[in-house]
Design a protein around this motif. Structure first.
Motif, PDB file in Angstrom:
ATOM      1  N   ILE A  65      -5.944 -36.280-100.075  1.00 57.37           N
ATOM      2  CA  ILE A  65      -6.858 -37.045-100.947  1.00 57.37           C
ATOM      3  C   ILE A  65      -7.179 -36.203-102.184  1.00 57.37           C
ATOM      4  O   ILE A  65      -7.183 -36.706-103.319  1.00 57.37           O
ATOM      5  CB  ILE A  65      -8.185 -37.370-100.211  1.00 57.37           C
ATOM      6  CG1 ILE A  65      -7.982 -37.668 -98.726  1.00 57.37           C
ATOM      7  CG2 ILE A  65      -8.940 -38.464-100.935  1.00 57.37           C
ATOM      8  CD1 ILE A  65      -7.131 -38.844 -98.440  1.00 57.37           C
ATOM      9  N   ALA A 116      -6.279 -36.995-106.127  1.00 61.35           N
ATOM     10  CA  ALA A 116      -7.334 -36.966-107.146  1.00 61.35           C
ATOM     11  C   ALA A 116      -6.926 -36.038-108.287  1.00 61.35           C
ATOM     12  O   ALA A 116      -7.039 -36.389-109.469  1.00 61.35           O
ATOM     13  CB  ALA A 116      -8.655 -36.513-106.524  1.00 61.35           C
ATOM     14  N   VAL A 128      -6.108 -37.022-112.254  1.00 65.21           N
ATOM     15  CA  VAL A 128      -6.884 -36.418-113.349  1.00 65.21           C
ATOM     16  C   VAL A 128      -5.934 -35.748-114.332  1.00 65.21           C
ATOM     17  O   VAL A 128      -6.083 -35.873-115.554  1.00 65.21           O
ATOM     18  CB  VAL A 128      -7.917 -35.403-112.790  1.00 65.21           C
ATOM     19  CG1 VAL A 128      -8.477 -34.525-113.902  1.00 65.21           C
ATOM     20  CG2 VAL A 128      -9.053 -36.133-112.091  1.00 65.21           C
ATOM     21  N   ALA A 182      -4.156 -38.526-116.336  1.00 67.16           N
ATOM     22  CA  ALA A 182      -5.031 -39.335-117.198  1.00 67.16           C
ATOM     23  C   ALA A 182      -5.631 -38.507-118.324  1.00 67.16           C
ATOM     24  O   ALA A 182      -5.751 -38.986-119.448  1.00 67.16           O
ATOM     25  CB  ALA A 182      -6.137 -39.973-116.363  1.00 67.16           C
ATOM     26  N   LEU A 183      -6.005 -37.287-118.039  1.00 68.37           N
ATOM     27  CA  LEU A 183      -6.776 -36.521-119.023  1.00 68.37           C
ATOM     28  C   LEU A 183      -5.969 -35.428-119.726  1.00 68.37           C
ATOM     29  O   LEU A 183      -6.404 -34.926-120.764  1.00 68.37           O
ATOM     30  CB  LEU A 183      -7.996 -35.870-118.361  1.00 68.37           C
ATOM     31  CG  LEU A 183      -9.003 -36.804-117.675  1.00 68.37           C
ATOM     32  CD1 LEU A 183     -10.143 -35.997-117.079  1.00 68.37           C
ATOM     33  CD2 LEU A 183      -9.565 -37.831-118.656  1.00 68.37           C
ATOM     34  N   ARG A 230     -24.122 -35.621-109.700  1.00 72.21           N
ATOM     35  CA  ARG A 230     -22.695 -35.313-109.841  1.00 72.21           C
ATOM     36  C   ARG A 230     -22.108 -36.124-111.003  1.00 72.21           C
ATOM     37  O   ARG A 230     -21.224 -35.651-111.712  1.00 72.21           O
ATOM     38  CB  ARG A 230     -21.934 -35.638-108.546  1.00 72.21           C
ATOM     39  CG  ARG A 230     -22.330 -34.843-107.303  1.00 72.21           C
ATOM     40  CD  ARG A 230     -22.097 -33.364-107.404  1.00 72.21           C
ATOM     41  NE  ARG A 230     -23.186 -32.644-108.027  1.00 72.21           N
ATOM     42  CZ  ARG A 230     -24.373 -32.369-107.443  1.00 72.21           C
ATOM     43  NH1 ARG A 230     -24.643 -32.767-106.224  1.00 72.21           N
ATOM     44  NH2 ARG A 230     -25.287 -31.688-108.104  1.00 72.21           N
ATOM     45  N   TYR A 240     -15.766 -37.770-118.001  1.00 70.41           N
ATOM     46  CA  TYR A 240     -15.184 -39.082-117.740  1.00 70.41           C
ATOM     47  C   TYR A 240     -13.758 -38.888-117.225  1.00 70.41           C
ATOM     48  O   TYR A 240     -13.001 -38.109-117.795  1.00 70.41           O
ATOM     49  CB  TYR A 240     -15.217 -39.959-118.997  1.00 70.41           C
ATOM     50  CG  TYR A 240     -16.621 -40.438-119.247  1.00 70.41           C
ATOM     51  CD1 TYR A 240     -17.136 -41.501-118.505  1.00 70.41           C
ATOM     52  CD2 TYR A 240     -17.450 -39.778-120.141  1.00 70.41           C
ATOM     53  CE1 TYR A 240     -18.452 -41.901-118.682  1.00 70.41           C
ATOM     54  CE2 TYR A 240     -18.766 -40.178-120.316  1.00 70.41           C
ATOM     55  CZ  TYR A 240     -19.263 -41.232-119.585  1.00 70.41           C
ATOM     56  OH  TYR A 240     -20.565 -41.627-119.738  1.00 70.41           O
ATOM     57  N   GLY A 241     -13.436 -39.571-116.171  1.00 71.84           N
ATOM     58  CA  GLY A 241     -12.126 -39.387-115.556  1.00 71.84           C
ATOM     59  C   GLY A 241     -12.123 -38.301-114.498  1.00 71.84           C
ATOM     60  O   GLY A 241     -11.155 -38.140-113.774  1.00 71.84           O
ATOM     61  N   GLY A 242     -13.207 -37.523-114.440  1.00 67.13           N
ATOM     62  CA  GLY A 242     -13.323 -36.481-113.419  1.00 67.13           C
ATOM     63  C   GLY A 242     -13.405 -37.105-112.035  1.00 67.13           C
ATOM     64  O   GLY A 242     -13.792 -38.263-111.889  1.00 67.13           O
ATOM     65  N   LYS A 243     -12.985 -36.360-111.036  1.00 69.21           N
ATOM     66  CA  LYS A 243     -12.958 -36.919-109.680  1.00 69.21           C
ATOM     67  C   LYS A 243     -13.702 -36.036-108.701  1.00 69.21           C
ATOM     68  O   LYS A 243     -13.900 -34.843-108.929  1.00 69.21           O
ATOM     69  CB  LYS A 243     -11.507 -37.056-109.214  1.00 69.21           C
ATOM     70  CG  LYS A 243     -10.732 -38.071-110.043  1.00 69.21           C
ATOM     71  CD  LYS A 243      -9.742 -38.802-109.188  1.00 69.21           C
ATOM     72  CE  LYS A 243      -9.003 -39.827-110.010  1.00 69.21           C
ATOM     73  NZ  LYS A 243      -8.392 -40.824-109.133  1.00 69.21           N
ATOM     74  N   ASP A 250     -11.954 -44.724-105.053  1.00 68.89           N
ATOM     75  CA  ASP A 250     -10.485 -44.695-104.974  1.00 68.89           C
ATOM     76  C   ASP A 250      -9.993 -44.756-103.536  1.00 68.89           C
ATOM     77  O   ASP A 250      -8.890 -45.238-103.272  1.00 68.89           O
ATOM     78  CB  ASP A 250      -9.958 -43.383-105.582  1.00 68.89           C
ATOM     79  CG  ASP A 250      -9.850 -43.469-107.096  1.00 68.89           C
ATOM     80  OD1 ASP A 250      -9.915 -44.592-107.617  1.00 68.89           O
ATOM     81  OD2 ASP A 250      -9.696 -42.415-107.736  1.00 68.89           O
ATOM     82  N   SER A 308     -12.836 -40.479-101.987  1.00 69.39           N
ATOM     83  CA  SER A 308     -12.469 -39.973-103.300  1.00 69.39           C
ATOM     84  C   SER A 308     -13.075 -40.918-104.341  1.00 69.39           C
ATOM     85  O   SER A 308     -12.876 -42.126-104.282  1.00 69.39           O
ATOM     86  CB  SER A 308     -10.944 -39.935-103.409  1.00 69.39           C
ATOM     87  OG  SER A 308     -10.563 -39.421-104.666  1.00 69.39           O
TER      88      SER A 308
END
Lengths: 304, 304
Positions: free
Chosen positions: A7, A11, A15, A18-19, B141, B147-150, B221, B300
């Motif tokens: 998992i 993740a 990330v 996307a980033l 958190r 943004y986009g952080g997991k 997710d 997640s």
């Protein structure tokens, strides 16, 4: 962890895609203390490295910041010492390479720092190493600071412009004499002593000023040299040593706190006890004759 | 430090005035381990606070991030435990306030978590407290993540929707029985037991899902419940207990590692030894009858 890792892997990959981050901050909330934490971090690093190598050419290496978070009672010592084992190659302080390469026999005799008999070539090596290390230090701190950020530094320095004339020459000259006496007693190999140099250099204010100016990275807001008794328990302002035996022991303990890991790793675990007992005696005799003070440079820098 | 502090003070003031920062990052390169480090930090905080109060109304409170940097061999445990002493008011896990306020006598009898006999009012208190704590956790958190952080979370949960039916009810029901037997032996006051609740709640997947959806802060997710044997040394997949005595001791040690500080601070330092010896016996007998598993929720989340 076996169940969670896939998992985490997903993740991280999402990330990364996307980033396309330059810096990734990873926080392990409620980390354990020891191998499990390092296994987790090591897995995370591998996943990110794998992800980066896939898109090679497209992205620069990612900077990772890893925050380990737990109750204050967590055994962080255990954690950091495990990290240390992973990073045994890390060099914290450095002896000039040239001195090791030529193995010192004819270079600095039985000395471990700069003394009256030290040839100018050796002095130059110490100075160049300091120049290299301190420039790198300034460069890295410059990268870390925001514009307008400030840095106050305190470190050992030298009062006199003459590099042969400073309290460090005396302090470590006496330590070299204690090492020489262990050689004379057959407790330390002569070759071990000849291969030993302290990874230290005490610069003068003008040397430091020049480097800061040359770097074009910082404005020098403030610089001053202060002198403090070698005996860390002696807060008096005067130049008298009240109890030279007590002060000799204090100075020896102070230098031991600083150098023991270095001495023990070079000369062996049994040496510090013998060395610093002898050093305390020599120091007491020295302090009977004169009060000695260490020079510290305090400076405040502003990022340009 | 006496000599350096005025220089640090000037540097901080100038930075505050020039940058009016919302967040300040302070790094102590080569920190010591203990009171001296805290004294330095405390001085820095006072200077910044003083500076802020001068320009009150103009600036919001400054967020401070303090990085302590030293060799990995530094005694960080000592440092963190000193910090803990400064922050004795910090609440890490919480028992619902209402339960303490009414002092539990009639509320949950001699139990410490939810059991068959727990009135629905008490269950509601546990649920509301979890709701409050987990919402706050998500909110904080969310603020920390980009943004986009997991975020991957693993925590104890409940397989069954029925809040009275889960492995935690059994696990802590048995612990309550061990506490009750210490009361019967006169080793623990009845009132101390009646005032004791575990600051824990095991939610079901649907409870957690609902909270994440309601928060509007994260996209879910992935979420899954996994079950692992109570005995942390038992990696087998099956439902047999191979050695119920050995496993009983293992489970007792596992729960002790989790709860000892809590038990010792509420019932006294001498209680854990007695309690967990009794608990290991009860646990062995329980495991003879059936294999029990803990439910963990893995999920997640992606910041929206």
């Amino acid at each position: 962890m076996v169940q969670t890792m896939p998992i985490v892997e997903n993740a991280i990959k999402e990330v990364c895609i996307a980033l396309v981050p330059e810096t990734m901050v990873i926080a392990d909330l409620g980390c354990s203390s020891g191998p499990n934490t390092l296994l987790f971090i090591s897995n995370v690093i591998n996943i990110i490295a794998g992800q980066c190598s896939k898109s090679i050419g497209e992205c620069d290496p990612v900077e990772l910041q890893i925050f380990l978070n737990d109750l204050p009672g967590n055994d962080f010592n255990q954690l950091f010492s495990s990290l240390e084992k992973l990073n045994q190659g890390t060099i914290v302080e450095q002896v000039p390479e040239e001195l090791h390469a030529r193995n010192g026999t004819l270079l600095n005799k039985d000395n471990i720092y700069i003394t009256k008999t030290t040839p100018s070539f050796v002095v130059k090596c110490f100075q160049e190493q300091f120049h290299k290390d301190f420039s790198l230090f300034l460069k890295l701190r410059h990268e870390e600071l925001v514009y307008g950020g400030k840095m106050v530094l305190t470190f050992v320095g030298r009062k006199d412009e003459d590099v042969y004339n400073g309290d460090m020459n005396q302090l470590y000259g006496l330590l070299a004499r204690s090492l020489q006496s262990l050689v004379a007693k057959g407790l330390v190999d002569k070759e071990r002593l000849e291969a030993f140099y302290l990874p230290l250099y005490g610069p003068s204010i003008s040397e430091v000023k020049e480097m800061v100016l040359e770097s074009h990275m910082f404005k020098l807001d403030y610089i001053k040299l202060v002198e403090l008794s070698w005996d860390p328990y002696d807060d008096t302002e005067g130049d008298d040593v009240h109890d030279s035996v007590r002060s000799g022991i204090n100075v020896s303990k102070f230098v031991r706190a600083l150098l023991e890991p270095l001495i023990a790793s070079h000369f062996g675990e049994t040496i510090p006890d013998l060395l610093f007992a002898d050093y305390a005696c020599l120091m007491s005799k020295h302090l009977e004759q004169e009060m000695s003070k260490s020079a510290f440079i305090i400076m405040s820098l502003k990022k340009l």
